[in-house]
Design a protein around this motif. Structure first.
Motif, PDB file in Angstrom:
ATOM      1  N   ARG A   1       1.826   5.010  -1.369  1.00  0.00           N
ATOM      2  CA  ARG A   1       1.076   6.200  -1.765  1.00  0.00           C
ATOM      3  C   ARG A   1       1.897   6.986  -2.773  1.00  0.00           C
ATOM      4  NH1 ARG A   1       0.097   7.969   4.212  1.00  0.00           N
ATOM      5  NH2 ARG A   1      -1.003   6.145   4.948  1.00  0.00           N
ATOM      6  N   LYS A   2       1.361   7.129  -3.959  1.00  0.00           N
ATOM      7  CA  LYS A   2       2.105   7.788  -5.031  1.00  0.00           C
ATOM      8  C   LYS A   2       2.082   9.299  -4.948  1.00  0.00           C
ATOM      9  CE  LYS A   2       1.726   4.035  -8.266  1.00  0.00           C
ATOM     10  NZ  LYS A   2       1.368   3.591  -9.597  1.00  0.00           N
ATOM     11  N   LYS A   3       1.084   9.882  -4.296  1.00  0.00           N
ATOM     12  CA  LYS A   3       0.968  11.339  -4.312  1.00  0.00           C
ATOM     13  C   LYS A   3       0.974  11.932  -2.913  1.00  0.00           C
ATOM     14  CE  LYS A   3      -1.423  11.410  -8.675  1.00  0.00           C
ATOM     15  NZ  LYS A   3      -2.582  11.839  -9.431  1.00  0.00           N
ATOM     16  N   ASN A   4       1.868  11.469  -2.058  1.00  0.00           N
ATOM     17  CA  ASN A   4       1.927  12.036  -0.715  1.00  0.00           C
ATOM     18  C   ASN A   4       3.153  12.921  -0.518  1.00  0.00           C
ATOM     19  OD1 ASN A   4       3.982  10.201  -0.450  1.00  0.00           O
ATOM     20  ND2 ASN A   4       3.265   9.354   1.485  1.00  0.00           N
ATOM     21  N   GLY A   5       3.891  13.210  -1.588  1.00  0.00           N
ATOM     22  CA  GLY A   5       5.043  14.096  -1.489  1.00  0.00           C
ATOM     23  C   GLY A   5       6.350  13.387  -1.211  1.00  0.00           C
ATOM     24  N   VAL A   6       6.313  12.077  -0.975  1.00  0.00           N
ATOM     25  CA  VAL A   6       7.526  11.299  -0.729  1.00  0.00           C
ATOM     26  C   VAL A   6       7.685  10.317  -1.882  1.00  0.00           C
ATOM     27  CG1 VAL A   6       8.700   9.722   0.853  1.00  0.00           C
ATOM     28  CG2 VAL A   6       7.223  11.510   1.766  1.00  0.00           C
TER      29      VAL A   6
ATOM     30  N   GLN B   1       9.920   5.700   0.205  1.00  0.00           N
ATOM     31  CA  GLN B   1       8.973   4.969   1.040  1.00  0.00           C
ATOM     32  C   GLN B   1       9.383   3.507   1.173  1.00  0.00           C
ATOM     33  OE1 GLN B   1       4.739   5.605   0.106  1.00  0.00           O
ATOM     34  NE2 GLN B   1       5.379   7.322  -1.173  1.00  0.00           N
TER      35      GLN B   1
ATOM     36  N   ASN C   1       0.836  -1.195   0.000  1.00  0.00           N
ATOM     37  CA  ASN C   1       0.000   0.000   0.000  1.00  0.00           C
ATOM     38  C   ASN C   1       0.879   1.256   0.000  1.00  0.00           C
ATOM     39  OD1 ASN C   1       0.645  -1.064   2.485  1.00  0.00           O
ATOM     40  ND2 ASN C   1      -0.989  -0.014   3.577  1.00  0.00           N
TER      41      ASN C   1
END
Length: 109
Positions: free
Chosen positions: A8-13, A18, A6
C-alpha cells in the motif's frame, strides 16, 4: 508465503518499511531456513512490485537491526539468533537463569 506484492503506497508507512516488516516476519516464520540466504534483490523487487532500490532500503534496515548481513557478490545472509530461555522464579539470578545459553554476558549501567 507471507511475501506478497500487495503493498500500500498511501497508508502512511514507507514501502521499504513495509517490505522490511514482511521479510522480518518471513524470517521469523522460518521461510528461508533451507538456504540461509534471502532471494536476490531483483527477485524481491519483482515479488513486491517495487524497484530494486526500495528493496535495498528494506535490506539495509534489517542489516541495521542485525537480522541480515549483505555480503558483496554473494547475496544477503540471514544471521541466526537463537532465542534464550529465561525461567523466572523467586530469587532467579540473571547468570543462573541464562546458564550456558549465552556466549557473552554484558551489563550496561
Amino acid at each position: 508465503m507471507t511475501l506478497t506484492n500487495n503493498m500500500r503506497k498511501k497508508n502512511g508507512v514507507a514501502l521499504w518499511r513495509q517490505i522490511a516488516d514482511r521479510i522480518r516476519t518471513a524470517i521469523a516464520a522460518g521461510e528461508y531456513d533451507g538456504t540461509g540466504m534471502l532471494p536476490s534483490e531483483m527477485v524481491l523487487a519483482e515479488r513486491f512490485g517495487v524497484n530494486r532500490h526500495t528493496v535495498r532500503g528494506a535490506i539495509a534496515a534489517l542489516a541495521d537491526e542485525g537480522i541480515v548481513q549483505a555480503l558483496q557478490g554473494r547475496g544477503t545472509l540471514i544471521t541466526r539468533k537463537d532465542r534464550l530461555s529465561f525461567p523466572i522464579s523467586k530469587r532467579t539470578r540473571f547468570t543462573a537463569g541464562l546458564g550456558d545459553q549465552a556466549r557473552e554476558m554484558e551489563g550496561l549501567l
